[in-house]
Design a protein around this motif. Structure first.
Motif, PDB file in Angstrom:
ATOM      1  N   ASP A 212       8.472 -19.667 -34.344  1.00 50.75           N
ATOM      2  CA  ASP A 212       8.669 -19.624 -32.896  1.00 50.75           C
ATOM      3  C   ASP A 212       9.669 -18.541 -32.497  1.00 50.75           C
ATOM      4  N   LYS A 213      10.776 -18.441 -33.234  1.00 51.80           N
ATOM      5  CA  LYS A 213      11.793 -17.451 -32.863  1.00 51.80           C
ATOM      6  C   LYS A 213      11.244 -16.038 -33.036  1.00 51.80           C
ATOM      7  N   ALA A 214      10.508 -15.812 -34.118  1.00 55.39           N
ATOM      8  CA  ALA A 214       9.928 -14.485 -34.349  1.00 55.39           C
ATOM      9  C   ALA A 214       8.911 -14.140 -33.265  1.00 55.39           C
ATOM     10  N   ARG A 215       8.089 -15.123 -32.890  1.00 50.44           N
ATOM     11  CA  ARG A 215       7.091 -14.876 -31.850  1.00 50.44           C
ATOM     12  C   ARG A 215       7.769 -14.661 -30.494  1.00 50.44           C
ATOM     13  N   ALA A 216       8.849 -15.414 -30.237  1.00 46.22           N
ATOM     14  CA  ALA A 216       9.595 -15.218 -28.991  1.00 46.22           C
ATOM     15  C   ALA A 216      10.161 -13.808 -28.929  1.00 46.22           C
ATOM     16  N   GLU A 217      10.656 -13.315 -30.071  1.00 40.20           N
ATOM     17  CA  GLU A 217      11.197 -11.959 -30.104  1.00 40.20           C
ATOM     18  C   GLU A 217      10.113 -10.934 -29.770  1.00 40.20           C
ATOM     19  N   ILE A 218       8.917 -11.131 -30.305  1.00 40.04           N
ATOM     20  CA  ILE A 218       7.804 -10.233 -30.005  1.00 40.04           C
ATOM     21  C   ILE A 218       7.531 -10.222 -28.498  1.00 40.04           C
ATOM     22  N   LEU A 219       7.444 -11.421 -27.911  1.00 49.32           N
ATOM     23  CA  LEU A 219       7.140 -11.532 -26.484  1.00 49.32           C
ATOM     24  C   LEU A 219       8.223 -10.869 -25.637  1.00 49.32           C
ATOM     25  N   LEU A 220       9.475 -11.086 -26.001  1.00 47.70           N
ATOM     26  CA  LEU A 220      10.577 -10.497 -25.237  1.00 47.70           C
ATOM     27  C   LEU A 220      10.558  -8.972 -25.321  1.00 47.70           C
ATOM     28  N   LYS A 221      10.208  -8.436 -26.492  1.00 50.18           N
ATOM     29  CA  LYS A 221      10.114  -6.981 -26.638  1.00 50.18           C
ATOM     30  C   LYS A 221       8.989  -6.426 -25.764  1.00 50.18           C
ATOM     31  N   ILE A 222       7.890  -7.151 -25.673  1.00 47.81           N
ATOM     32  CA  ILE A 222       6.792  -6.712 -24.807  1.00 47.81           C
ATOM     33  C   ILE A 222       7.236  -6.729 -23.347  1.00 47.81           C
ATOM     34  N   VAL A 223       7.949  -7.799 -22.952  1.00 47.74           N
ATOM     35  CA  VAL A 223       8.454  -7.894 -21.578  1.00 47.74           C
ATOM     36  C   VAL A 223       9.333  -6.685 -21.248  1.00 47.74           C
ATOM     37  N   VAL A 224      10.215  -6.339 -22.180  1.00 50.01           N
ATOM     38  CA  VAL A 224      11.121  -5.204 -21.956  1.00 50.01           C
ATOM     39  C   VAL A 224      10.351  -3.889 -21.935  1.00 50.01           C
ATOM     40  N   ASN A 225       9.493  -3.670 -22.923  1.00 48.55           N
ATOM     41  CA  ASN A 225       8.782  -2.392 -23.046  1.00 48.55           C
ATOM     42  C   ASN A 225       7.799  -2.148 -21.903  1.00 48.55           C
ATOM     43  N   GLN A 226       7.220  -3.237 -21.371  1.00 50.68           N
ATOM     44  CA  GLN A 226       6.248  -3.088 -20.286  1.00 50.68           C
ATOM     45  C   GLN A 226       6.876  -3.330 -18.914  1.00 50.68           C
ATOM     46  N   ASN A 227       8.204  -3.531 -18.906  1.00 44.93           N
ATOM     47  CA  ASN A 227       8.926  -3.728 -17.640  1.00 44.93           C
ATOM     48  C   ASN A 227       8.348  -4.891 -16.830  1.00 44.93           C
ATOM     49  N   LEU A 228       8.137  -6.019 -17.515  1.00 47.25           N
ATOM     50  CA  LEU A 228       7.533  -7.182 -16.877  1.00 47.25           C
ATOM     51  C   LEU A 228       8.594  -8.089 -16.272  1.00 47.25           C
ATOM     52  N   GLU A 229       8.132  -9.101 -15.558  1.00 47.66           N
ATOM     53  CA  GLU A 229       9.032 -10.081 -14.946  1.00 47.66           C
ATOM     54  C   GLU A 229       9.922 -10.716 -16.017  1.00 47.66           C
ATOM     55  N   GLY A 230      11.226 -10.728 -15.764  1.00 47.45           N
ATOM     56  CA  GLY A 230      12.174 -11.290 -16.720  1.00 47.45           C
ATOM     57  C   GLY A 230      12.792 -10.265 -17.649  1.00 47.45           C
ATOM     58  N   LYS A 231      12.587  -8.973 -17.375  1.00 48.88           N
ATOM     59  CA  LYS A 231      13.052  -7.925 -18.289  1.00 48.88           C
ATOM     60  C   LYS A 231      14.558  -7.976 -18.525  1.00 48.88           C
ATOM     61  N   ALA A 232      15.355  -8.106 -17.448  1.00 45.98           N
ATOM     62  CA  ALA A 232      16.814  -8.080 -17.592  1.00 45.98           C
ATOM     63  C   ALA A 232      17.309  -9.202 -18.493  1.00 45.98           C
ATOM     64  N   GLN A 233      16.793 -10.410 -18.296  1.00 43.13           N
ATOM     65  CA  GLN A 233      17.215 -11.526 -19.133  1.00 43.13           C
ATOM     66  C   GLN A 233      16.650 -11.396 -20.540  1.00 43.13           C
ATOM     67  N   ALA A 234      15.449 -10.823 -20.664  1.00 41.77           N
ATOM     68  CA  ALA A 234      14.863 -10.612 -21.991  1.00 41.77           C
ATOM     69  C   ALA A 234      15.754  -9.703 -22.820  1.00 41.77           C
ATOM     70  N   GLU A 235      16.321  -8.677 -22.204  1.00 42.16           N
ATOM     71  CA  GLU A 235      17.214  -7.767 -22.905  1.00 42.16           C
ATOM     72  C   GLU A 235      18.460  -8.502 -23.415  1.00 42.16           C
ATOM     73  N   LYS A 236      18.995  -9.404 -22.592  1.00 44.77           N
ATOM     74  CA  LYS A 236      20.174 -10.184 -23.004  1.00 44.77           C
ATOM     75  C   LYS A 236      19.831 -11.117 -24.168  1.00 44.77           C
ATOM     76  N   LEU A 237      18.658 -11.734 -24.085  1.00 44.33           N
ATOM     77  CA  LEU A 237      18.245 -12.633 -25.158  1.00 44.33           C
ATOM     78  C   LEU A 237      18.045 -11.875 -26.470  1.00 44.33           C
ATOM     79  N   LEU A 238      17.460 -10.695 -26.397  1.00 47.26           N
ATOM     80  CA  LEU A 238      17.220  -9.905 -27.611  1.00 47.26           C
ATOM     81  C   LEU A 238      18.528  -9.508 -28.269  1.00 47.26           C
ATOM     82  N   GLU A 239      19.578  -9.298 -27.493  1.00 59.67           N
ATOM     83  CA  GLU A 239      20.878  -8.950 -28.076  1.00 59.67           C
ATOM     84  C   GLU A 239      21.446 -10.105 -28.895  1.00 59.67           C
ATOM     85  N   ALA A 240      21.006 -11.325 -28.630  1.00 58.27           N
ATOM     86  CA  ALA A 240      21.526 -12.504 -29.318  1.00 58.27           C
ATOM     87  C   ALA A 240      20.740 -12.860 -30.562  1.00 58.27           C
ATOM     88  N   PHE A 241      19.669 -12.130 -30.869  1.00 55.90           N
ATOM     89  CA  PHE A 241      18.862 -12.435 -32.072  1.00 55.90           C
ATOM     90  C   PHE A 241      19.603 -12.003 -33.336  1.00 55.90           C
TER      91      PHE A 241
END
Length: 241
Positions: A212-241
């Motif tokens: 789950d954590k690995a898949r969540a990381e993939i999804l968050l990277k897609i959110v950031v790279n594609q500038n999708l809804e939730g990008k700012a928080q996704a960046e913060k979450l990725l820093e905590a991995f």
């Protein structure tokens, strides 16, 4: 290029923009690729953990074999001062590392802060949606879930009902249902802003089962790279991995 090279090039930023977009699209539809990426990330994390443990063991061995004070006393004054500052700096760093919240804790905090109460929509949707939101805000999740799931059953493309059905499932720890709702929401391509991938990542972090954590990381990277809804928080979450 084999699959491993492609995955490594994606995470190292070496893929051209067009190829990166194709890779991210494939991740959402190709379960074999998603599993390969999850395995790759898990292996990377294991390697990093092993390296940290090895360095820690080597440091502990050095510390026990040669007392710190005796080693420092043999140093010139300037070197002694530098060594003390280094030790204090490392101590502050380790303390900060211990106190830094994990991605899972950050996800929980975000859910509590942003989804404990949702705004009543005024976009002319059905009275049932307003009723469900009122139940949700009152903490009556069983009633809210019944309303939203009934709406989704009759209106599969109702993105607001789908999102709220997923949030009810998330708030009541029905993570499989939440992930399913958010994944279906992410597949709706005609929305101005679609939080589906970001919400699915939150649900996977909360469930925290194998991969789950690995898949969540993939999804968050897609959110950031594609500038999708939730990008700012996704960046913060990725820093905590």
């Amino acid at each position: 290029m084999n699959e491993l090279e492609r995955i490594e090039d994606y995470f190292s930023g070496r893929l051209p923009a067009e190829e990166r977009a194709r890779f991210e699209t494939s991740l959402q539809t190709d379960s074999a690729l998603a599993e390969a990426v999850a395995f790759y990330l898990a292996a990377q994390q294991a390697a990093q953990s092993e390296a940290r443990n090895r360095r820690k063991a080597e440091f502990e061995k050095l510390r026990t074999e040669t007392p710190v004070i005796r080693r420092l006393s043999a140093l010139p004054a300037f070197a002694l001062a530098a060594s003390i500052l280094l030790i204090l700096g490392l101590g502050s760093y380790w303390l900060f590392q211990r106190q830094s919240p994990s991605a899972i804790l950050l996800a929980e905090q975000y859910i509590q802060e942003n989804y404990s109460h949702v705004s009543i929509t005024m976009d002319g949707r059905s009275d049932s949606l307003q009723t469900g939101i009122s139940f949700y805000n009152a903490g009556k999740f069983r009633e809210a879930g019944a309303v939203f799931n009934e709406l989704v059953r009759h209106q599969p493309d109702n993105d607001r009902a789908r999102q709220f059905a997923g949030l009810v499932a998330l708030r009541t720890n029905q993570y499989a249902a939440a992930i399913d709702h958010f994944h279906r929401l992410s597949e709706q391509r005609d929305l101005f802003a679609n939080p589906g991938l970001f919400l699915e990542a939150l649900a996977r972090l909360k469930r925290n089962q194998t991969d789950d954590k690995a898949r969540a990381e993939i999804l968050l990277k897609i959110v950031v790279n594609q500038n999708l809804e939730g990008k700012a928080q996704a960046e913060k979450l990725l820093e905590a991995f």
